[in-house]
Design a protein around this motif. Structure first.
Motif, PDB file in Angstrom:
ATOM      1  N   GLY A   1      33.513 -54.376  21.997  1.00 45.26           N
ATOM      2  CA  GLY A   1      34.195 -53.200  22.544  1.00 45.26           C
ATOM      3  C   GLY A   1      34.573 -52.153  21.522  1.00 45.26           C
ATOM      4  N   VAL A   2      33.991 -52.200  20.318  1.00 47.97           N
ATOM      5  CA  VAL A   2      34.265 -51.171  19.313  1.00 47.97           C
ATOM      6  C   VAL A   2      33.655 -49.855  19.783  1.00 47.97           C
ATOM      7  N   ARG A   3      34.444 -48.779  19.781  1.00 50.02           N
ATOM      8  CA  ARG A   3      33.971 -47.491  20.273  1.00 50.02           C
ATOM      9  C   ARG A   3      34.064 -46.385  19.222  1.00 50.02           C
ATOM     10  N   ASN A   4      34.431 -46.750  18.003  1.00 53.52           N
ATOM     11  CA  ASN A   4      34.595 -45.772  16.931  1.00 53.52           C
ATOM     12  C   ASN A   4      33.224 -45.323  16.413  1.00 53.52           C
ATOM     13  N   ILE A   5      32.937 -44.033  16.559  1.00 54.03           N
ATOM     14  CA  ILE A   5      31.633 -43.501  16.170  1.00 54.03           C
ATOM     15  C   ILE A   5      31.414 -43.622  14.664  1.00 54.03           C
ATOM     16  N   LEU A   6      32.480 -43.433  13.872  1.00 52.14           N
ATOM     17  CA  LEU A   6      32.364 -43.528  12.413  1.00 52.14           C
ATOM     18  C   LEU A   6      31.902 -44.925  11.991  1.00 52.14           C
ATOM     19  N   TRP A   7      32.403 -45.958  12.662  1.00 55.10           N
ATOM     20  CA  TRP A   7      32.017 -47.331  12.356  1.00 55.10           C
ATOM     21  C   TRP A   7      30.516 -47.530  12.565  1.00 55.10           C
ATOM     22  N   TYR A   8      30.014 -47.034  13.699  1.00 57.86           N
ATOM     23  CA  TYR A   8      28.577 -47.161  13.972  1.00 57.86           C
ATOM     24  C   TYR A   8      27.759 -46.309  13.000  1.00 57.86           C
ATOM     25  N   GLY A   9      28.318 -45.184  12.573  1.00 56.23           N
ATOM     26  CA  GLY A   9      27.621 -44.348  11.606  1.00 56.23           C
ATOM     27  C   GLY A   9      27.484 -45.033  10.260  1.00 56.23           C
ATOM     28  N   LEU A  10      28.567 -45.698   9.799  1.00 53.36           N
ATOM     29  CA  LEU A  10      28.527 -46.397   8.516  1.00 53.36           C
ATOM     30  C   LEU A  10      27.529 -47.549   8.534  1.00 53.36           C
ATOM     31  N   LEU A  11      27.564 -48.348   9.613  1.00 55.03           N
ATOM     32  CA  LEU A  11      26.635 -49.470   9.713  1.00 55.03           C
ATOM     33  C   LEU A  11      25.206 -48.996   9.952  1.00 55.03           C
ATOM     34  N   GLY A  12      25.062 -47.928  10.762  1.00 52.15           N
ATOM     35  CA  GLY A  12      23.731 -47.455  11.116  1.00 52.15           C
ATOM     36  C   GLY A  12      23.022 -46.748   9.980  1.00 52.15           C
ATOM     37  N   ILE A  13      23.763 -45.897   9.233  1.00 47.88           N
ATOM     38  CA  ILE A  13      23.145 -45.122   8.148  1.00 47.88           C
ATOM     39  C   ILE A  13      23.202 -45.894   6.829  1.00 47.88           C
ATOM     40  N   GLY A  14      24.411 -46.316   6.450  1.00 46.35           N
ATOM     41  CA  GLY A  14      24.573 -47.011   5.181  1.00 46.35           C
ATOM     42  C   GLY A  14      23.989 -48.409   5.175  1.00 46.35           C
ATOM     43  N   GLY A  15      23.746 -48.959   6.356  1.00 47.93           N
ATOM     44  CA  GLY A  15      23.199 -50.313   6.442  1.00 47.93           C
ATOM     45  C   GLY A  15      21.802 -50.362   7.006  1.00 47.93           C
ATOM     46  N   LEU A  16      21.687 -50.177   8.315  1.00 49.47           N
ATOM     47  CA  LEU A  16      20.406 -50.366   9.009  1.00 49.47           C
ATOM     48  C   LEU A  16      19.332 -49.392   8.521  1.00 49.47           C
ATOM     49  N   TRP A  17      19.645 -48.082   8.495  1.00 58.06           N
ATOM     50  CA  TRP A  17      18.650 -47.077   8.093  1.00 58.06           C
ATOM     51  C   TRP A  17      18.206 -47.279   6.647  1.00 58.06           C
ATOM     52  N   LEU A  18      19.166 -47.515   5.740  1.00 54.74           N
ATOM     53  CA  LEU A  18      18.848 -47.690   4.326  1.00 54.74           C
ATOM     54  C   LEU A  18      18.005 -48.946   4.113  1.00 54.74           C
ATOM     55  N   ALA A  19      18.337 -50.021   4.821  1.00 58.77           N
ATOM     56  CA  ALA A  19      17.574 -51.267   4.680  1.00 58.77           C
ATOM     57  C   ALA A  19      16.142 -51.089   5.168  1.00 58.77           C
ATOM     58  N   PHE A  20      15.974 -50.386   6.283  1.00 57.74           N
ATOM     59  CA  PHE A  20      14.626 -50.147   6.803  1.00 57.74           C
ATOM     60  C   PHE A  20      13.845 -49.228   5.871  1.00 57.74           C
ATOM     61  N   LEU A  21      14.528 -48.235   5.289  1.00 57.63           N
ATOM     62  CA  LEU A  21      13.877 -47.316   4.364  1.00 57.63           C
ATOM     63  C   LEU A  21      13.299 -48.072   3.173  1.00 57.63           C
ATOM     64  N   LEU A  22      14.040 -49.073   2.687  1.00 61.16           N
ATOM     65  CA  LEU A  22      13.601 -49.847   1.531  1.00 61.16           C
ATOM     66  C   LEU A  22      12.652 -50.979   1.908  1.00 61.16           C
ATOM     67  N   SER A  23      12.601 -51.333   3.198  1.00 58.81           N
ATOM     68  CA  SER A  23      11.786 -52.477   3.627  1.00 58.81           C
ATOM     69  C   SER A  23      10.318 -52.142   3.806  1.00 58.81           C
ATOM     70  N   GLY A  24      10.012 -50.860   4.043  1.00 60.84           N
ATOM     71  CA  GLY A  24       8.635 -50.471   4.327  1.00 60.84           C
ATOM     72  C   GLY A  24       8.424 -50.126   5.786  1.00 60.84           C
ATOM     73  N   VAL A  25       9.270 -50.644   6.685  1.00 64.14           N
ATOM     74  CA  VAL A  25       9.240 -50.237   8.094  1.00 64.14           C
ATOM     75  C   VAL A  25       9.796 -48.824   8.166  1.00 64.14           C
ATOM     76  N   HIS A  26       9.142 -47.944   8.934  1.00 66.73           N
ATOM     77  CA  HIS A  26       9.574 -46.545   8.899  1.00 66.73           C
ATOM     78  C   HIS A  26      11.019 -46.410   9.338  1.00 66.73           C
ATOM     79  N   ALA A  27      11.777 -45.647   8.575  1.00 71.47           N
ATOM     80  CA  ALA A  27      13.226 -45.552   8.771  1.00 71.47           C
ATOM     81  C   ALA A  27      13.603 -44.965  10.120  1.00 71.47           C
ATOM     82  N   THR A  28      12.717 -44.175  10.732  1.00 71.51           N
ATOM     83  CA  THR A  28      13.048 -43.598  12.039  1.00 71.51           C
ATOM     84  C   THR A  28      13.197 -44.677  13.105  1.00 71.51           C
ATOM     85  N   ILE A  29      12.540 -45.826  12.924  1.00 70.89           N
ATOM     86  CA  ILE A  29      12.692 -46.933  13.873  1.00 70.89           C
ATOM     87  C   ILE A  29      14.124 -47.442  13.858  1.00 70.89           C
ATOM     88  N   ALA A  30      14.729 -47.465  12.672  1.00 71.38           N
ATOM     89  CA  ALA A  30      16.126 -47.879  12.553  1.00 71.38           C
ATOM     90  C   ALA A  30      17.026 -46.958  13.366  1.00 71.38           C
TER      91      ALA A  30
END
Length: 435
Positions: free
Chosen positions: A209-238
Motif C-alpha cells: 500500500g505504499v503510495r509515495n511517488i518519490l519512493w517509486y522514483g528512487l527504486l525505479g530510477i536509482g535501482g531498476l533502470w540503472l541495473a537494466f542499463l548496466l545489464s545489457g537489457v535495454h533500459a526502456t524495458i525497465a
C-alpha cells in the motif's frame, strides 16, 4: 475566479494551446522538420557533432559515460516508455483494452499491423546486417496519428479515434516486447539479478500500500533502470516494468469523497474570514485537508500519467526528434531511396500496415467475432490503417537499436520519413472524404 493580466494574456492562451490534442503532434513535426533543415545546412557538422559529446555521471570509480545521443535514447526516452507503461496499465484495467470483446478488433488489427510489415521488410532484406531491421516498420507513432485524426474534428466518429488509440497502444506493447526479446545485447546476469531484486521491492511496495511517488522514483530510477542499463537489457524495458508497479487504486470511494468535500466545504464557509487576500489559519487547515482528500481520491498512476504527459509530449519527444530525425541527404539520394532497406521500411509501413490491419479486421468482422466501431465502415478503417503507417518516433528508436552502420541507419530513416509523410497525408484525406 479573478483574472490577472498574466492569466488573460499568457497563462490561459498557453494552457489552451498545450491542452489541444493536435498540439503535441505539431510540436513533434516542427522538431523533426527543424532537424532536417539544420542537418542539410552549413551547420550540419555542428549538428552531428553536438550529439557525439560525452556526458559522465557517477562518483569515485563508479562512472557511466555515454554520448548525448545515447543519454537521450537510453535515458530521456525511458521517461517516454514509462508513460507508455502507465497508459497501458490504465487501458488494461479500465480503458479500451479492459473489455475483451471491445478490445479484440484493435488488438488483432495491431498484431496484423506488426507481423505483416515485418514479413514485407524481410522479403526485401532476408540476410546480412540489413535483416536486423525487421522490427522498424512494426510500430505506430501514437502522437502523430492521433494528432492528424484530431485535425478532422467531428468529421471522424469518436469510436474510430478510440479504435486507433487502442490499436496504437497494442502496437506500443508489441514494440516493447520486440525490443526486450530481440534487440537486447549481451546480458550481465549479476546486474539483471539486481534489477529483478528492485522489481520485487517495487511490487512488494505496491502490495503493502505504499503510495509515495518519490519512493517509486528512487527504486525505479536509482535501482531498476540503472541495473537494466548496466545489464545489457535495454533500459526502456525497465521503465515499462516500473510503470506497471505504480498503484492504481484510490483510498476513498466516490461517495466518501463527495461527503468529505461537502463537510470540508461547510467548514471553510463557516470559518472566520479576515477580509484580506490572505486566508486565516483555520481556512488554511481546511484547504490542506481538501488537498489531502483530493489526492486520496486519485490513483498515483493517473496522477503520474497526467503530470508527466506534458513533459513527454513537449520535451522528451521533440528532443528525441531533434537528435534522431536529422538526415543529411546524400548526393546519391535517389539510389539510397531504391535500396532494399529503404524499400523494406517504406513498404512495410505503408503496405504492411494497411494489409495487416485491414486483413485482420476483415477476418474478424466476416467471422462475426467482432463488429465495426460505431458509425464507421470500411472507408474509415482504411483511413485509420493509413494513419497507422506513421511510425516516426518508435520506428526511429528501433532503428538505433537495429543498426550500427551509418548507411543502413540513413536508409532506414529515409524509409520512415517517406512512409510517415505519405501515410499521414493519405490517411487524412481518406478520412476527410469518408466523413
Amino acid at each position: 475566479m479573478k483574472k490577472t493580466p498574466v492569466d488573460t494574456w499568457l497563462t490561459d492562451p498557453l494552457n489552451s494551446f498545450l491542452g489541444r490534442q493536435t498540439t503535441s503532434g505539431m510540436v513533434l513535426f516542427v522538431a523533426a522538420l527543424l532537424a532536417l533543415i539544420v542537418a542539410n545546412s552549413p551547420f550540419a557538422d555542428a549538428y552531428h557533432h553536438l550529439w557525439d559529446n560525452e556526458i559522465s555521471v557517477g562518483f569515485n570509480d563508479f562512472v557511466i559515460t555515454k554520448t548525448l545521443h545515447h543519454w537521450i535514447n537510453d535515458g530521456l526516452m525511458a521517461v517516454f516508455f514509462f508513460v507508455i507503461g502507465l497508459e497501458l496499465k490504465r487501458e488494461i484495467m479500465a480503458g479500451e483494452l479492459s473489455n475483451p470483446r471491445d478490445a479484440l478488433l484493435p488488438i488483432a488489427a495491431g498484431v496484423g499491423g506488426m507481423v505483416v510489415p515485418a514479413l514485407i521488410y524481410l522479403a526485401f532484406n532476408s540476410s546480412g546486417d540489413a535483416s536486423d531491421g525487421w522490427g522498424i516498420p512494426m510500430a505506430t507513432d501514437i502522437a502523430f496519428a492521433l494528432g492528424i485524426i484530431s485535425l478532422l474534428g467531428n468529421r471522424v466518429p469518436l469510436s474510430l479515434k478510440v479504435f486507433l488509440t487502442a490499436l496504437a497502444i497494442a502496437d506500443d506493447l508489441g514494440a516493447v516486447l520486440v525490443i526486450a526479446v530481440f534487440y537486447t545485447s549481451h546480458i550481465d546476469l549479476i546486474n539483471l539479478a539486481a534489477g529483478a531484486g528492485f522489481m520485487i521491492l517495487l511490487v512488494t511496495s505496491n502490495l503493502l500500500g505504499v503510495r509515495n511517488i518519490l519512493w517509486y522514483g528512487l527504486l525505479g530510477i536509482g535501482g531498476l533502470w540503472l541495473a537494466f542499463l548496466l545489464s545489457g537489457v535495454h533500459a526502456t524495458i525497465a521503465a515499462v516494468l516500473a510503470a506497471f508497479t505504480i498503484p492504481a487504486n484510490v483510498k476513498i470511494s466516490d461517495k466518501g469523497f463527495v461527503s468529505r468535500i461537502k463537510t470540508l466545504g461547510d467548514r471553510f464557509e463557516t470559518a472566520k474570514s479576515n477580509d484580506l487576500t490572505l486566508v486565516t489559519d483555520e481556512q488554511l487547515h481546511v484547504l490542506e485537508d481538501i488537498r489531502a482528500v483530493a489526492r486520496e481520491a486519485l490513483t498515483p498512476l493517473q496522477r503520474l500519467e497526467h503530470g508527466m504527459h506534458p513533459f513527454v509530449a513537449f520535451v522528451v519527444m521533440p528532443v528525441f526528434a531533434l537528435a534522431n530525425a536529422g538526415i543529411s541527404f546524400p548526393a546519391d539520394f535517389m539510389n539510397q531511396l531504391a535500396s532494399p532497406v529503404t524499400l523494406g521500411v517504406a513498404s512495410g509501413l505503408l503496405g504492411g500496415k494497411v494489409l495487416g490491419i485491414m486483413g485482420m479486421c476483415f477476418l474478424l468482422i466476416h467471422l462475426r467475432w467482432a463488429s465495426f466501431p460505431e458509425q464507421t465502415g470500411w472507408r474509415h478503417l482504411f483511413g485509420a490503417a493509413m494513419l497507422a503507417s506513421v511510425g516516426f518516433t518508435m520506428s526511429l528508436f528501433i532503428t538505433g537499436l537495429a543498426f550500427n552502420d551509418d548507411v543502413l541507419i540513413l536508409q532506414a530513416k529515409l524509409g520512415i520519413l517517406l512512409a510517415s509523410l505519405i501515410g499521414g497525408i493519405s490517411g487524412y484525406y481518406l478520412l476527410r472524404r469518408a466523413g
